[in-house]
Structures are given as C-alpha cells and as structure tokens.
Design a protein around this motif. Structure first.
Motif, PDB file in Angstrom:
ATOM      1  N   ASP A 177     -27.310 -31.186 -47.780  1.00 10.89           N
ATOM      2  CA  ASP A 177     -27.909 -29.860 -47.711  1.00 10.89           C
ATOM      3  C   ASP A 177     -28.347 -29.409 -49.090  1.00 10.89           C
ATOM      4  N   LEU A 178     -29.326 -28.504 -49.113  1.00 12.56           N
ATOM      5  CA  LEU A 178     -29.818 -27.951 -50.370  1.00 12.56           C
ATOM      6  C   LEU A 178     -28.932 -26.798 -50.816  1.00 12.56           C
ATOM      7  N   PRO A 179     -28.821 -26.582 -52.117  1.00 13.62           N
ATOM      8  CA  PRO A 179     -28.140 -25.373 -52.598  1.00 13.62           C
ATOM      9  C   PRO A 179     -28.881 -24.128 -52.119  1.00 13.62           C
ATOM     10  N   GLU A 180     -28.153 -23.051 -51.884  1.00 15.44           N
ATOM     11  CA  GLU A 180     -28.760 -21.830 -51.356  1.00 15.44           C
ATOM     12  C   GLU A 180     -29.856 -21.297 -52.279  1.00 15.44           C
ATOM     13  N   SER A 181     -29.738 -21.548 -53.585  1.00 16.15           N
ATOM     14  CA  SER A 181     -30.675 -20.962 -54.546  1.00 16.15           C
ATOM     15  C   SER A 181     -32.111 -21.465 -54.360  1.00 16.15           C
ATOM     16  N   ASN A 182     -32.284 -22.712 -53.980  1.00 18.34           N
ATOM     17  CA  ASN A 182     -33.651 -23.240 -53.832  1.00 18.34           C
ATOM     18  C   ASN A 182     -33.935 -23.802 -52.447  1.00 18.34           C
ATOM     19  N   LYS A 183     -33.092 -23.472 -51.481  1.00 16.87           N
ATOM     20  CA  LYS A 183     -33.276 -23.985 -50.127  1.00 16.87           C
ATOM     21  C   LYS A 183     -34.564 -23.448 -49.498  1.00 16.87           C
ATOM     22  N   GLN A 184     -34.789 -22.129 -49.606  1.00 18.96           N
ATOM     23  CA  GLN A 184     -35.935 -21.526 -48.934  1.00 18.96           C
ATOM     24  C   GLN A 184     -37.255 -22.017 -49.507  1.00 18.96           C
ATOM     25  N   SER A 185     -37.321 -22.149 -50.831  1.00 19.13           N
ATOM     26  CA  SER A 185     -38.573 -22.600 -51.448  1.00 19.13           C
ATOM     27  C   SER A 185     -38.907 -24.021 -51.021  1.00 19.13           C
ATOM     28  N   TYR A 187     -37.923 -25.451 -48.212  1.00 20.50           N
ATOM     29  CA  TYR A 187     -38.303 -25.395 -46.803  1.00 20.50           C
ATOM     30  C   TYR A 187     -39.750 -24.933 -46.644  1.00 20.50           C
ATOM     31  N   ASN A 188     -40.138 -23.909 -47.423  1.00 22.96           N
ATOM     32  CA  ASN A 188     -41.513 -23.422 -47.341  1.00 22.96           C
ATOM     33  C   ASN A 188     -42.509 -24.507 -47.744  1.00 22.96           C
ATOM     34  N   ARG A 189     -42.171 -25.255 -48.793  1.00 26.10           N
ATOM     35  CA  ARG A 189     -43.053 -26.325 -49.231  1.00 26.10           C
ATOM     36  C   ARG A 189     -43.124 -27.436 -48.178  1.00 26.10           C
ATOM     37  N   MET A 190     -42.014 -27.733 -47.561  1.00 23.48           N
ATOM     38  CA  MET A 190     -42.007 -28.749 -46.517  1.00 23.48           C
ATOM     39  C   MET A 190     -42.841 -28.304 -45.314  1.00 23.48           C
ATOM     40  N   ILE A 191     -42.739 -27.016 -44.963  1.00 18.23           N
ATOM     41  CA  ILE A 191     -43.539 -26.497 -43.852  1.00 18.23           C
ATOM     42  C   ILE A 191     -45.027 -26.605 -44.180  1.00 18.23           C
ATOM     43  N   SER A 192     -45.385 -26.250 -45.426  1.00 17.22           N
ATOM     44  CA  SER A 192     -46.778 -26.351 -45.846  1.00 17.22           C
ATOM     45  C   SER A 192     -47.266 -27.796 -45.794  1.00 17.22           C
ATOM     46  N   ASP A 193     -46.434 -28.714 -46.246  1.00 14.26           N
ATOM     47  CA  ASP A 193     -46.817 -30.130 -46.208  1.00 14.26           C
ATOM     48  C   ASP A 193     -47.018 -30.603 -44.776  1.00 14.26           C
ATOM     49  N   ARG A 194     -46.125 -30.175 -43.888  1.00 16.33           N
ATOM     50  CA  ARG A 194     -46.239 -30.604 -42.494  1.00 16.33           C
ATOM     51  C   ARG A 194     -47.501 -30.019 -41.846  1.00 16.33           C
ATOM     52  N   LYS A 195     -47.835 -28.774 -42.181  1.00 16.32           N
ATOM     53  CA  LYS A 195     -49.059 -28.174 -41.650  1.00 16.32           C
ATOM     54  C   LYS A 195     -50.287 -28.923 -42.152  1.00 16.32           C
TER      55      LYS A 195
END
Length: 293
Positions: A177-185, A187-195
């Motif tokens: 798992d990712l640390p809470e501090s950079n988890k959301q960023s 995830y957002n980048r992964m979502i953008s890549d998948r799109k």
C-alpha cells in the motif's frame, strides 16, 4: 538410636538418592518438539522421537525447541519500487527448525532465529520489489503468486547458505500500500493514465471499425455489380430463348399464332369494361363477335 532405625534411615536415604539419580537421568520428549541434550553447554545430540529418553545425570541437561511449523508476521516496512514510489509492505513467513544442532550453533534461541529470518525476508522483498514498478505490483495481471514463490525460494537459499538450520516453507506478501501522504496523487495519476489508454483503445477501435466497414461496403458493391451483370446476362439469354421459341411456334402455324395473340390482347384491351369504337367488319371485331375473320 537402635540399629534397626539406622538401617531404615540408610535405606530411605539410598532410595532418595536413587530417585534423584533416576529423575536426572531421564527426560520426556513430547510430540511436536525437539529435545537437545547439552553436555557442558554444548549440544551433543538431538532427540525428535516422542517418548522417554535417558541422559547422564548431573553432566547432561536438556533444552526444548519447537519442531512444528511456525508463522512469523513482519512489521509493516517502507520500500521503494523501481519507479521510486514508497510503499508499505508487510508479509508473513512460515518456517520450521529442521536441524536443531545447527540452529543452536547459529541462533541459540528461537527469538534470535526469527531475527535472522526477518533480515533475510526484508532484504529479499526489498530487492524484488525494487525491480518492479508500482502499477505492475497492483495490476490484475501481476503474477503475485510467482513473486511470492520467488521470494520464498531466495529466502530459503539465503538461510541455507548461512547454515541456519531453518527451513523456509512459505513467504507471502500480505499488503502493498501507498503511504497516506501521496496515495491520492498516485491514484489520480493512475486514473489519468488509464483514461488515456482507454481513449487510445477507443480511437484504434474506431479506426479499425472504419476499415472493416469500408472493406465490407467495397465487397458488397463488387458482389452486387457482379450479381446484376449475371442477372442481365440470364435475362438476355431468357429473352432470346423465348423469342426463339415464339419464332418456332409462329413458323409452324402462323394463322393459329395470330389468332392466339389476338385472343391474348383481348385480356388487356377489355379490362375495366372500356368503350371501343371499331368497324364491325374488321378482323379484330369479327373475332370478338365470334365470327370468322
């Protein structure tokens, strides 16, 4: 004190000494444990079969080691992946002691043995995950089972080289798992890549669809043109054959053929009961009135 009492005391002391010697010369091995016989602190033999065993009293003593499989769960640890993403990893290890004498020489205690296992597992997991990108680790296509098997094999070989007396049965990663501090960023980048990947797939699909439709239309046009050409040829051949048959029939009896054609024309001429003006003595009228032409 009478001689009889003295004898009884001596017998009692002797029996007590014999009992103490007997208790110090035997030991019991239970199921699921090793009994290590130590002589002046040095392991001289290991007994793994359950039952009553003997040792030299006051010279040899015993210690117990577990024979069963044990599970050790590591503390969550931060590790960098190949693409430099810090992830929190925890895992568990299933292990057992397979050489009690060697285990005592290298680790002395179960706690020390666990520390050696923990160090070997941490080094192997860190090395393996540092060779993989984070999105590969969490991807559905990642062969997590193969990764766990590779880690198990490497840890087992490392501890075997160290002659630790330990057998590694299985090592499994429980969480990445990712640390809470950079988890959301992330995830957002992964979502953008998948799109972006999805848009590329859609574009390629549309292009391929257009190619297929164009090819199908071209094939349909070619088949239609070919079918129409064949149909015209067949119609022309049919008309020619019909004309030939008509000519043959007309040539055999021209008068009958003329009469037949006249009767056939009445079907068309007299539809809807029209009013027709013609000379009564014309051949067309004479036949219609049932007279000889």
């Amino acid at each position: 004190m009478t001689p009889g009492i003295k004898r009884k005391i001596l017998y009692g002391v002797g029996a007590l000494v014999v009992l103490i010697l007997l208790l110090n010369s035997t030991f019991l091995v239970k199921e699921g444990e090793y009994k290590v016989v130590l002589k002046f602190g040095e392991a001289v033999r290991v007994v793994g079969s359950p039952g009553l065993q003997f040792k030299i009293p006051f010279v040899e003593n015993t210690m117990t080691l577990p024979k069963r499989q044990m599970t050790y769960e590591s503390n969550p640890t931060s590790i960098l992946t190949k693409d430099k993403k810090p992830i929190i990893v925890d895992n568990y290890t299933v292990w057992r002691i397979d050489d009690a004498q060697q285990f005592l020489r290298t680790a002395k205690t179960v706690g020390a043995g666990i520390q050696r296992i923990d160090a070997a597992v941490y080094n192997t997991v860190r090395r393996k995950l540092s060779e993989i990108n984070y999105d590969q680790i969490i991807s559905e296509d990642t062969a997590r089972g193969n990764l766990n098997d590779e880690i198990t094999k490497d840890v087992a070989e490392a501890l075997k080289r160290d002659r630790s007396g330990v057998q590694i049965v299985d090592v499994r990663i429980k969480r990445t798992d990712l640390p809470e501090s950079n988890k959301q960023s992330v995830y957002n980048r992964m979502i953008s890549d998948r799109k972006s990947i999805a848009a590329q797939y859609l574009s390629e699909g549309d292009e391929e669809s257009r190619k297929i439709m164009a090819k199908a239309d071209r094939t349909a046009a070619e088949l239609t043109a070919e079918a129409q050409a064949k149909a015209k040829t067949i119609v022309a051949e049919g008309e020619g054959e019909a004309a030939k048959i008509y000519n043959q029939a007309y040539g055999k009896d021209p008068a009958f053929y003329s009469f037949y054609r006249t009767l056939d024309s009445y079907v068309t001429t007299l539809q809807n009961e029209p009013v027709i003006l013609m000379p009564i003595d014309s051949p067309y009228a004479r036949i219609l009135l049932g007279r000889q032409p």
